[in-house]
Design a protein around this motif. Sequence first.
Motif, PDB file in Angstrom:
ATOM      1  N   ASN A  22       0.837  -1.194   0.000  1.00 47.99           N
ATOM      2  CA  ASN A  22       0.000   0.000   0.000  1.00 47.99           C
ATOM      3  C   ASN A  22       0.876   1.250   0.000  1.00 47.99           C
ATOM      4  O   ASN A  22       0.582   2.237  -0.685  1.00 47.99           O
ATOM      5  CB  ASN A  22      -0.903  -0.020   1.238  1.00 47.99           C
ATOM      6  CG  ASN A  22      -1.971   1.057   1.205  1.00 47.99           C
ATOM      7  OD1 ASN A  22      -1.998   1.913   0.326  1.00 47.99           O
ATOM      8  ND2 ASN A  22      -2.854   1.020   2.178  1.00 47.99           N
ATOM      9  N   ASP A  26       0.837   3.726  -3.253  1.00 50.47           N
ATOM     10  CA  ASP A  26       0.128   4.999  -3.113  1.00 50.47           C
ATOM     11  C   ASP A  26       1.034   6.197  -2.859  1.00 50.47           C
ATOM     12  O   ASP A  26       0.547   7.284  -2.563  1.00 50.47           O
ATOM     13  CB  ASP A  26      -0.892   4.892  -1.967  1.00 50.47           C
ATOM     14  CG  ASP A  26      -2.060   3.980  -2.320  1.00 50.47           C
ATOM     15  OD1 ASP A  26      -2.064   3.453  -3.444  1.00 50.47           O
ATOM     16  OD2 ASP A  26      -2.940   3.794  -1.484  1.00 50.47           O
ATOM     17  N   SER A 104      -7.090   1.659  -6.359  1.00 47.07           N
ATOM     18  CA  SER A 104      -7.305   1.870  -4.935  1.00 47.07           C
ATOM     19  C   SER A 104      -6.875   0.653  -4.117  1.00 47.07           C
ATOM     20  O   SER A 104      -7.453  -0.427  -4.229  1.00 47.07           O
ATOM     21  CB  SER A 104      -8.788   2.157  -4.673  1.00 47.07           C
ATOM     22  OG  SER A 104      -9.045   2.161  -3.291  1.00 47.07           O
ATOM     23  N   SER A 106      -7.298   0.562  -0.991  1.00 50.23           N
ATOM     24  CA  SER A 106      -8.397   0.412  -0.027  1.00 50.23           C
ATOM     25  C   SER A 106      -9.474  -0.514  -0.575  1.00 50.23           C
ATOM     26  O   SER A 106      -9.931  -1.447   0.100  1.00 50.23           O
ATOM     27  CB  SER A 106      -9.010   1.778   0.282  1.00 50.23           C
ATOM     28  OG  SER A 106      -8.023   2.692   0.670  1.00 50.23           O
ATOM     29  N   HIS A 192      -2.639  10.516   4.210  1.00 50.56           N
ATOM     30  CA  HIS A 192      -2.538   9.139   3.732  1.00 50.56           C
ATOM     31  C   HIS A 192      -2.208   8.189   4.878  1.00 50.56           C
ATOM     32  O   HIS A 192      -2.790   7.108   4.996  1.00 50.56           O
ATOM     33  CB  HIS A 192      -1.471   9.046   2.643  1.00 50.56           C
ATOM     34  CG  HIS A 192      -1.320   7.683   2.061  1.00 50.56           C
ATOM     35  ND1 HIS A 192      -0.271   6.854   2.374  1.00 50.56           N
ATOM     36  CD2 HIS A 192      -2.092   6.991   1.184  1.00 50.56           C
ATOM     37  CE1 HIS A 192      -0.394   5.706   1.714  1.00 50.56           C
ATOM     38  NE2 HIS A 192      -1.493   5.764   0.992  1.00 50.56           N
ATOM     39  N   ASP A 196      -4.885   5.422   5.354  1.00 46.81           N
ATOM     40  CA  ASP A 196      -4.554   4.102   4.822  1.00 46.81           C
ATOM     41  C   ASP A 196      -3.871   3.183   5.829  1.00 46.81           C
ATOM     42  O   ASP A 196      -4.100   1.970   5.812  1.00 46.81           O
ATOM     43  CB  ASP A 196      -3.684   4.253   3.575  1.00 46.81           C
ATOM     44  CG  ASP A 196      -4.514   4.549   2.334  1.00 46.81           C
ATOM     45  OD1 ASP A 196      -5.478   5.328   2.468  1.00 46.81           O
ATOM     46  OD2 ASP A 196      -4.228   4.017   1.261  1.00 46.81           O
ATOM     47  N   LYS A 199      -6.260   1.153   7.830  1.00 45.97           N
ATOM     48  CA  LYS A 199      -6.927   0.002   7.231  1.00 45.97           C
ATOM     49  C   LYS A 199      -6.226  -1.289   7.630  1.00 45.97           C
ATOM     50  O   LYS A 199      -6.866  -2.298   7.935  1.00 45.97           O
ATOM     51  CB  LYS A 199      -6.984   0.181   5.722  1.00 45.97           C
ATOM     52  CG  LYS A 199      -7.894   1.343   5.335  1.00 45.97           C
ATOM     53  CD  LYS A 199      -7.621   1.858   3.955  1.00 45.97           C
ATOM     54  CE  LYS A 199      -8.413   3.156   3.736  1.00 45.97           C
ATOM     55  NZ  LYS A 199      -8.069   3.851   2.504  1.00 45.97           N
ATOM     56  N   SER A 281     -10.876   6.088  -0.778  1.00 47.86           N
ATOM     57  CA  SER A 281      -9.615   5.813  -1.460  1.00 47.86           C
ATOM     58  C   SER A 281      -8.831   7.103  -1.627  1.00 47.86           C
ATOM     59  O   SER A 281      -9.285   8.032  -2.294  1.00 47.86           O
ATOM     60  CB  SER A 281      -9.896   5.182  -2.825  1.00 47.86           C
ATOM     61  OG  SER A 281      -8.731   5.217  -3.627  1.00 47.86           O
ATOM     62  N   THR A 282      -7.628   7.151  -1.049  1.00 49.84           N
ATOM     63  CA  THR A 282      -6.777   8.316  -1.268  1.00 49.84           C
ATOM     64  C   THR A 282      -6.359   8.410  -2.723  1.00 49.84           C
ATOM     65  O   THR A 282      -6.150   9.506  -3.243  1.00 49.84           O
ATOM     66  CB  THR A 282      -5.534   8.245  -0.363  1.00 49.84           C
ATOM     67  OG1 THR A 282      -4.845   7.015  -0.606  1.00 49.84           O
ATOM     68  CG2 THR A 282      -5.931   8.302   1.098  1.00 49.84           C
TER      69      THR A 282
END
Length: 421
Positions: A22, A26, A104, A106, A192, A196, A199, A281-282
Motif C-alpha cells: 500500500n 500509493d 485503490s 483500499s 494518507h 490508509d 486500514k 480511497s486516497t
Amino acid sequence: MEHITLLLAIVIVTALVFDFTNGFHDTANAMATTISTGALRPKTAVAMSAVLNLVGAFLSVEVAKTISGGIINEDGLRTEVIFAALVGAILWNLLTWLVGLPSSSSHALFGGLIGAAVMSAGWSSVNGGTVVTKVLLPAVAAPVVAGLAALLATRLTYRIGGKIRNDAQEKATAKGYRAGQIASAGLVSLAHGTNDAQKTMGIITLALVTGGVLHPGSNPPVWVIVCAGTAIALGTYLGGWRIIRTMGSGLTDLKPPQGFAAQTSAATVILASSHLGFSLSTTQSCSGAVMGAGLGRQGGVVRWSTATRMFVAWGLTLPAAGLVGAGAELLTKQGTWGVVVVAALLVVGSGAIWVVSRRKPVGHGDVAPTGGDAESAGVVTTAIAAVSPPPTAAQAAAQDLKTTIPAPAGTTQDPARPATV
C-alpha cells in the motif's frame, strides 16, 4: 491452539506485507505532482512522505474501527478469511503497480475481505449498509468533490496570478507556489498515513478478535499502530515510480499553481473523511484532484485515454480482489494444506510479477515530466474551456503591447515574415 497461534502470526505478517505494498503503491498520491513540477527531488519527496505517513498513523483510529467492526460481522468469523482477503488485495496491488495504474489499495482490501467472507459464511456476513454508506458512496463522491475543488482552486489561483506585472513578481510567485506544494504534499502524506495505515490496523485488530486475543469492538493496540505505521512508511520510501510517472505526467501536464491546488484539495477531502470514519480511497481523491487541476488551467488538456484506463481499473478493483479472495478462502476451508497452498500461490504470484517488472524497470530517474504524447482536447476539456474566465486586465494589457512591424531593409530575414516586439 498452537495451530491458531501460528495462523494468526501468518495473518499479521501478511497484513503488514499488504501495508508495505500500500505504501509504495500509493506514494504517487502525495508526491507525484510535487516531483513532476520540480518542487522536490524524487528521493527527497518519498523520504518526506515516508516520515509523515508514519506520523499520520498515530493521529486517529476511526477508520480502523470501521474496518474491524463495521464492514464484516465479527461473530463466527474465521482467521483464515482474513488471510484469504489479504491475498486478493496484495495480488491486485502488485498487478496494478506493474502496469502503472493508480488503483485503490483500499478497495482491493475491501473487495478481498467481502469476497472471502461471502465464501466463508454467505452474504449475511457482510454489513451491506456500512459497505454502501462508508465505502461505495465515498468512492463515487471523493474524486468528484476533490476534482471540483481542485478545478475551482486552480481557476482562482490563476486569476490571482494574472495580476503579476513583472519578472521579479513572477519568480517570487513561482517560488511561493513550490513552497506551497511542498507543504500541501506533506499534508497529503499525513492524511494518507491517517487514512490508509488505519486500514491495516483494522485488519490486524479483526484478526486478533477472531483469534480470541481481543474482545469485539476493541481499539487497535499500540504495537499494532506502530507496526502498521512503520510498514507503510517503509513501502512509501521505496517509491512506486511506475505510478508516480502516471500521476505526475501521464494524466495531464501540471504547473506549480495546479500542483498546489490539487494537493490542497485532495488533502482536505481525505482528512475530513478520516475524521468522519469514511474509508475512502486516497488514490481516487488525488487522481480526481489532478484531473480537476488539469482542467482548471486555460488550455490544459487531460489525457482521457490514460484516465479511461484508470477508471476501468477502479471499477474492476472490488470484484477482482473479491474473486481472488473468495478463491483463496475456498482453499483455506480445506484445512492446513489449503492455507499452505494459498501462501505458496501468493509467494509465486508476487515473485512472477516482480520478475516481469524487471524487464522494463522504472526508477526515480524516469519520473521527470516529458510532456507526454500529444492528445487533442476531448468533449469535457472543450466544455470546460468554453466557460473559462476572461483574461485579466494585466493579461489584456500585455496582449495590447504586442505589435507587428515589417523587418528592416538590408537584413537577412525572410521578407515575408514580420518581426514581433
